[in-house]
Motif scaffolding. Structure first.
Motif, PDB file in Angstrom:
ATOM      1  N   ALA A   1     -49.563  27.848  34.908  1.00  0.00           N
ATOM      2  CA  ALA A   1     -49.554  27.283  36.168  1.00  0.00           C
ATOM      3  C   ALA A   1     -50.243  28.168  37.235  1.00  0.00           C
ATOM      4  N   ALA A   2     -51.152  27.424  38.031  1.00  0.00           N
ATOM      5  CA  ALA A   2     -52.014  27.893  38.945  1.00  0.00           C
ATOM      6  C   ALA A   2     -51.370  27.683  40.498  1.00  0.00           C
ATOM      7  N   SER A   3     -51.633  28.518  41.470  1.00  0.00           N
ATOM      8  CA  SER A   3     -51.229  28.163  42.805  1.00  0.00           C
ATOM      9  C   SER A   3     -52.067  29.010  43.636  1.00  0.00           C
ATOM     10  N   GLY A   4     -52.158  28.488  45.055  1.00  0.00           N
ATOM     11  CA  GLY A   4     -52.784  29.517  46.068  1.00  0.00           C
ATOM     12  C   GLY A   4     -54.436  29.107  46.233  1.00  0.00           C
ATOM     13  N   SER A   5     -54.983  28.338  45.572  1.00  0.00           N
ATOM     14  CA  SER A   5     -56.387  27.973  45.664  1.00  0.00           C
ATOM     15  C   SER A   5     -56.458  26.831  45.002  1.00  0.00           C
ATOM     16  N   ILE A   6     -57.805  26.329  45.029  1.00  0.00           N
ATOM     17  CA  ILE A   6     -58.509  25.077  44.513  1.00  0.00           C
ATOM     18  C   ILE A   6     -58.535  25.207  43.157  1.00  0.00           C
ATOM     19  N   PHE A   7     -57.406  24.817  42.187  1.00  0.00           N
ATOM     20  CA  PHE A   7     -57.525  24.847  40.801  1.00  0.00           C
ATOM     21  C   PHE A   7     -58.941  24.639  40.176  1.00  0.00           C
ATOM     22  N   SER A   8     -59.296  23.637  40.626  1.00  0.00           N
ATOM     23  CA  SER A   8     -60.321  22.723  39.816  1.00  0.00           C
ATOM     24  C   SER A   8     -61.565  23.353  39.888  1.00  0.00           C
ATOM     25  N   ILE A   9     -61.937  24.170  40.744  1.00  0.00           N
ATOM     26  CA  ILE A   9     -63.132  24.989  40.810  1.00  0.00           C
ATOM     27  C   ILE A   9     -63.152  26.011  39.855  1.00  0.00           C
ATOM     28  N   TYR A  10     -62.133  26.252  39.321  1.00  0.00           N
ATOM     29  CA  TYR A  10     -62.103  27.779  38.381  1.00  0.00           C
ATOM     30  C   TYR A  10     -62.426  27.513  37.136  1.00  0.00           C
ATOM     31  N   SER A  11     -63.270  28.344  36.379  1.00  0.00           N
ATOM     32  CA  SER A  11     -63.337  28.412  34.956  1.00  0.00           C
ATOM     33  C   SER A  11     -61.977  29.110  34.448  1.00  0.00           C
ATOM     34  N   MET A  12     -61.124  28.644  33.479  1.00  0.00           N
ATOM     35  CA  MET A  12     -60.053  29.030  33.297  1.00  0.00           C
ATOM     36  C   MET A  12     -60.199  29.555  31.514  1.00  0.00           C
ATOM     37  N   GLY A  13     -59.622  30.682  31.220  1.00  0.00           N
ATOM     38  CA  GLY A  13     -59.568  31.077  30.012  1.00  0.00           C
ATOM     39  C   GLY A  13     -58.152  31.870  29.453  1.00  0.00           C
ATOM     40  N   TRP A  14     -57.722  31.805  28.186  1.00  0.00           N
ATOM     41  CA  TRP A  14     -56.785  32.695  27.374  1.00  0.00           C
ATOM     42  C   TRP A  14     -57.366  33.896  26.687  1.00  0.00           C
ATOM     43  N   TYR A  15     -56.741  35.009  27.036  1.00  0.00           N
ATOM     44  CA  TYR A  15     -57.242  36.129  26.293  1.00  0.00           C
ATOM     45  C   TYR A  15     -55.891  36.614  25.582  1.00  0.00           C
ATOM     46  N   ARG A  16     -55.919  37.556  24.901  1.00  0.00           N
ATOM     47  CA  ARG A  16     -54.686  38.092  24.028  1.00  0.00           C
ATOM     48  C   ARG A  16     -55.103  39.686  23.865  1.00  0.00           C
ATOM     49  N   GLN A  17     -53.852  40.434  23.759  1.00  0.00           N
ATOM     50  CA  GLN A  17     -54.112  41.956  23.537  1.00  0.00           C
ATOM     51  C   GLN A  17     -53.053  42.202  22.697  1.00  0.00           C
ATOM     52  N   ALA A  18     -53.300  42.530  21.468  1.00  0.00           N
ATOM     53  CA  ALA A  18     -52.435  43.104  20.470  1.00  0.00           C
ATOM     54  C   ALA A  18     -52.148  44.544  20.679  1.00  0.00           C
ATOM     55  N   LEU A  19     -50.778  45.134  20.305  1.00  0.00           N
ATOM     56  CA  LEU A  19     -50.739  46.401  20.611  1.00  0.00           C
ATOM     57  C   LEU A  19     -51.703  47.174  19.976  1.00  0.00           C
ATOM     58  N   GLY A  20     -52.225  48.254  20.747  1.00  0.00           N
ATOM     59  CA  GLY A  20     -53.090  49.369  20.043  1.00  0.00           C
ATOM     60  C   GLY A  20     -54.567  48.823  20.362  1.00  0.00           C
ATOM     61  N   LYS A  21     -54.783  47.298  20.614  1.00  0.00           N
ATOM     62  CA  LYS A  21     -56.197  46.954  20.580  1.00  0.00           C
ATOM     63  C   LYS A  21     -56.581  46.481  21.708  1.00  0.00           C
ATOM     64  N   GLN A  22     -57.819  46.267  22.098  1.00  0.00           N
ATOM     65  CA  GLN A  22     -58.562  45.805  23.119  1.00  0.00           C
ATOM     66  C   GLN A  22     -58.145  44.447  23.416  1.00  0.00           C
ATOM     67  N   ARG A  23     -58.354  44.046  24.723  1.00  0.00           N
ATOM     68  CA  ARG A  23     -58.059  42.433  25.055  1.00  0.00           C
ATOM     69  C   ARG A  23     -59.173  41.584  24.748  1.00  0.00           C
ATOM     70  N   GLU A  24     -59.060  40.548  24.000  1.00  0.00           N
ATOM     71  CA  GLU A  24     -60.006  39.730  23.523  1.00  0.00           C
ATOM     72  C   GLU A  24     -60.165  38.415  23.936  1.00  0.00           C
ATOM     73  N   LEU A  25     -61.064  37.805  24.073  1.00  0.00           N
ATOM     74  CA  LEU A  25     -61.117  36.319  24.316  1.00  0.00           C
ATOM     75  C   LEU A  25     -60.529  35.281  23.431  1.00  0.00           C
TER      76      LEU A  25
END
Length: 115
Positions: free
Chosen positions: A23-47
């Motif tokens: 959930a987003a707030s504080g700005s105009i949500f529709s102008i943003y590109s959105m993404g999900w990333y994940r980070q497993a224990l001991g690993k780098q964050r990945e797209l």
């Protein structure tokens, strides 16, 4: 400034499903590109997946066919539908909002896939 709050994480058995919300707030949500990333224990964050302001999507090969990203601009929310979950999907999942060169991040939500 965009504020992001993720929810929907938890413990699920292999083969199960979860839907993450951001959930987003504080700005105009529709102008943003959105993404999900994940980070497993001991690993780098990945797209994991991204969706542009116009609705074009991109999904990482590791989750293609299992995960789907979507957005509802009326609700200022981006979703990640995760099906056929595997133990290797276990990670903290982060929501990202990007406008030009500026990124905003949520605090993350833990997803654990285990029997």
């Amino acid at each position: 400034q965009l504020q992001l709050v993720e929810s929907g994480g938890g413990l699920v058995q292999p083969g199960g499903s979860l839907r993450l919300s951001c959930a987003a707030s504080g700005s105009i949500f529709s102008i943003y590109s959105m993404g999900w990333y994940r980070q497993a224990l001991g690993k780098q964050r990945e797209l994991v997946a991204t969706i542009t302001s116009s609705g074009s999507t991109n999904v990482a090969d590791s989750v293609k066919g299992r995960f789907t990203i979507s957005r509802d601009n009326a609700k200022n929310t981006v979703y990640l539908q995760m099906n056929s979950l595997k133990p290797e999907d276990t990670a903290v999942y982060y929501c990202d909002g990007r406008y030009r060169v500026i990124d905003y991040w949520g605090q993350g939500t833990q997803v654990t896939v285990s029997s």
